[in-house]
Design an enzyme around this catalytic site. Structure first.
Site: not given
Lengths: 283, 486
Positions: A86, A155-158
């Protein structure tokens, strides 16, 4: 018209936002990407139906994932950011004139394209001349690097889906190798509250502690994430985030922030007992 | 036309039809579509238990197929270009045993490489057939057993013209193929049957640019592990026959040891997987080969590991190489393959197929995701960074040529005594010792125990190999023949 977006925060808890408009939906090679216009949180980005970022509360996440490390070591010049499609993390980093190079590695180009088009609030600084974008697997990228970065931000997702590889021991070990001798690793560290997130938190902590002499966890308040109580990990080869904080130097930079300040910096490392116990269990 | 026929899945269709009829079951299995065992139904899924049914007229009978199983077997035979295909529910082990027992009676000779799977030597114990071992080639640097040299097989054939059959691995566990066409032609010139263990070769029948399959070179029988690269459930397999091998006699042999309650879960998984391979196999194995190629290239970039491939080909003992296999020599980082295998699992939550002294093998299939391949490569890079040591710390044992004193059956049933394994040198072993996986015997019944073999067993134990085969589950004692045989 009564349109609501609902996300399961646990198998038995739901979180809903009233939606004005479904602005975008698409499917990349990796995940389903949606942009919704909501009444309370403005535009939101969801990946595989989970909120990643909203216009109303993204500042909390992005300020806390960046400024803590930079206030600890103001000499940081070369940064690797993994994930962060993002662009919010990049936006915060570009505020520092002292940073010379920011390499961003995002596996899913489509997330970046969609955010550039629909979420300019976070994606605005992706064209900064110091920023290099790489669209590839973060684990693969970092595997080839040795002793090169001052700071790595994960900065990752799950820990399931495309971000899975970024919660593994091989990844943290390769990050250690890619960092300089005074390097810092900040990672998205899940949440201590609901069972599934807490398992992710404990596993991440367990895998990092083996590599770094300094290994701390700090918290922040994120309204749209499950339970609202979320964590980042701070691991470093040399710097202690509290002992080495130079509050005056950071405040002299006169950066405009809405959540982060040097008091929060220190306070965020004070953890509730139930969190401390969970972390201690895996150390 | 072929594709049109291969769309059919007779067993699955019959099971669906049977389910839709809502027949009241007063037959076995007693769980009655799972209702009688709710815990099992919750664990495995109701659909799974509703398909766990008994042989009956509409669903045919594995021991004597006349309808849907027969039709499914014919479709499988067509897909594999065989004369007939048998559905096997007791593993490829049972297929290998059926091949040997179909070809040989007690006392008949069979030519085989010594690096066969234990199932082949077990078949010799059951049948009383006599092995004529051909020592496989050995790679001078990798230390792994290869295929059989054509010259060695020729010698064996000329020396044992009365042999009934020859058994060939296609490929070995590591992906190495002998010259299957030449061996087949040679054996046929001497009226010997050609039996092929294709436990690791299902994909040869469907992919492009892969080594030759048994049926394609005119071999007589082949055992094909559908549950490995073919995607069916564990324990399900095909036995293929060709040429003059009798379908009826082979079926009789299979029925000697096969269950009379063949599982419809296994049978339907074979049926469905056969259709998938026939229709999509080419694309599937193209993708698998690409994934293996990518991973091999990345592993070789790390340094210290050698992920080998077609460059090994030498026209004889490595006639061809299966590029879907990811075999990696680990000795240059100073770790035994089995040590890397253990570290991958214990430290990185990555389970690979096997590790032996010099190598690891990671099994790549259509079920793999790219991010998992990245994890494997990254973990290997980390293992090198964190654990590598002096490369002389891994001691490679050359392939040990067995000294065969008795047939496996004679040795297994002979009067025997139990000895501490360390004191057994010079005696004839009555049982197996092997690392599992890969399940290739270090010592087979009827072979003389030597100091060299004992060293290798101890070394494998020390490095963490899982040893099996002896009556004593700790492998501290070994049964040897009472009578000392010269």
């Amino acid at each position: 018209m009564n349109l609501w977006y609902t996300e399961n925060h646990s198998p038995n808890v739901r979180f809903s936002l009233e939606v004005e408009e479904h602005i975008y939906t698409g499917k990349s090679d990796f995940q389903k990407i949606d942009i919704l216009q909501t009444l309370e949180f403005g535009r939101i980005l969801t990946l595989d139906g989970l909120v990643m970022c909203t216009e109303k509360d993204e500042f909390i996440y992005h300020e806390m994932i960046t400024h803590v490390a930079l206030a600890t070591n103001p000499a940081i010049k070369k940064v690797l950011v993994i994930g962060a499609g993002d662009g919010g993390t990049i936006r915060e980093l570009t505020a520092y004139p002292t940073i010379e190079q920011i390499d961003m590695v995002e596996i899913d180009k489509m997330v970046v394209d969609v955010c550039r088009e629909f979420l300019p609030q976070t994606a605005s600084k992706l064209d900064d001349p110091r920023v290099n974008l790489y669209f590839e697997d973060g684990l693969k990228f970092v595997r080839r690097i040795e002793n090169d970065y001052d700071l790595i931000i994960v900065d990752s997702t799950d820990p399931f889906g495309p971000g899975e590889g970024l919660f593994t021991k091989e990844f943290y070990g390769n990050c250690y190798k890619a960092l300089k001798e005074d390097g810092i690793l900040v990672n998205q560290h899940e949440s201590p509250f609901y069972a599934e997130d807490a398992l992710g938190m404990r596993k991440a902590h367990q895998k990092i502690v083996g590599f770094f002499p300094v290994c701390k966890v700090y918290q922040f308040h994120m309204p749209t994430y499950p339970s609202g109580h979320w964590l980042f990990g701070f691991a470093s080869k040399k710097f202690d985030p509290i002992l080495d904080l130079d509050a005056t130097a950071w405040n002299d930079l006169d950066l405009k922030t809405r959540y982060y300040n040097t008091d929060i910096h220190v306070g965020s490392f004070a953890l509730p007992n139930y969190v401390k116990e969970q972390l201690k269990d895996v150390e | 036309m072929t594709n049109f026929l291969q769309q059919k899945v007779p067993i699955m269709e019959a099971l669906n039809q049977y389910k839709s009829m809502r027949v009241v079951p007063f037959d076995v299995p007693g769980h009655k579509r799972g209702r009688g065992n709710p815990e099992l139904a919750a664990f495995l899924g109701e659909q799974c238990l509703s398909m766990d049914v008994n042989s009956m007229k509409p669903l045919d009978n594995l021991c004597h197929p006349v309808s849907v199983i027969k039709e499914a077997e014919e479709l499988a035979a067509q897909a594999f270009n065989a004369k007939h295909a048998f559905f096997m529910v007791n593993g490829t082990t049972s297929a290998v045993q059926a091949m040997i027992m179909t070809a040989c009676k007690a006392g008949d000779k069979i030519i085989m490489p010594r690096n066969v799977h234990r199932s082949a030597i077990n078949a010799l114990i059951l049948s009383g057939a006599v092995p004529v071992y051909v020592n496989p080639g050995v790679h001078s640097e990798l230390g792994i057993a290869l295929g059989m040299a054509l010259k060695d097989v020729k010698e064996a054939i000329l020396e044992h013209k009365d042999a009934k059959a020859i058994l060939i691995n296609n490929p070995t566990y590591y992906g190495i193929c002998s010259d299957l066409q030449a061996l087949t032609d040679l054996a046929h010139q001497h009226d010997m049957l050609v039996l092929v263990d294709e436990a690791h070769g299902t994909h040869f029948y469907f992919g492009d640019n892969l080594p030759a399959s048994a049926m394609s070179v005119g071999a007589d029988m082949a055992s094909v592990s559908m549950h490995k690269s073919g995607g069916s459930l564990t324990q399900s397999s095909f036995l293929l026959i060709n040429n003059d091998v009798s379908e009826g006699y082979t079926r009789q042999i299979i029925n000697l040891t096969q269950t009379t309650s063949g599982s419809y879960l296994l049978l339907s998984s074979l049926d469905i997987s056969r259709r998938n391979l026939a229709l999509n196999g080419k694309e599937i194995f193209q993708k698998v080969a690409e994934m293996a190629y990518y991973t091999r290239t990345e592993i070789n970039k790390i340094g210290g590991y050698y992920a080998y491939s077609k460059e090994l080909i030498n026209g004889d003992t490595i006639f061809d190489f299966d590029v879907t296999k990811l075999s990696v020599d680990t000795r240059d980082i100073g770790l035994a393959g089995i040590e890397v295998y253990d570290i991958l699992r214990d430290e990185y939550d990555i389970q690979i197929e096997f590790g032996d002294i010099g190598n690891i093998l990671a099994y790549i299939s259509v079920g793999d995701r790219h991010l998992d391949l990245e994890r494997l490569v990254a973990a290997l890079a980390e293992i090198k960074r964190r654990y590598s040591q002096d490369k002389n710390s891994v001691f490679i044992h050359e392939y040990i040529r067995p000294q065969v004193a008795l047939t496996p059956q004679e040795a297994f049933y002979a009067p025997k005594q139990k000895l501490p394994i360390s004191e057994s040198a010079g005696y004839i072993s009555s049982e197996f010792v092997m690392c599992y996986p890969p399940g290739i015997p270090i010592l087979a019944p009827g072979e003389r125990i030597t100091e060299e073999i004992l060293d290798f067993i101890q070394y494998s134990k020390d490095k963490g190999c899982f040893l099996t085969g002896t009556e004593d589950s700790d492998i501290a004692n070994i049964n040897v023949l009472k009578e000392f045989v010269e």
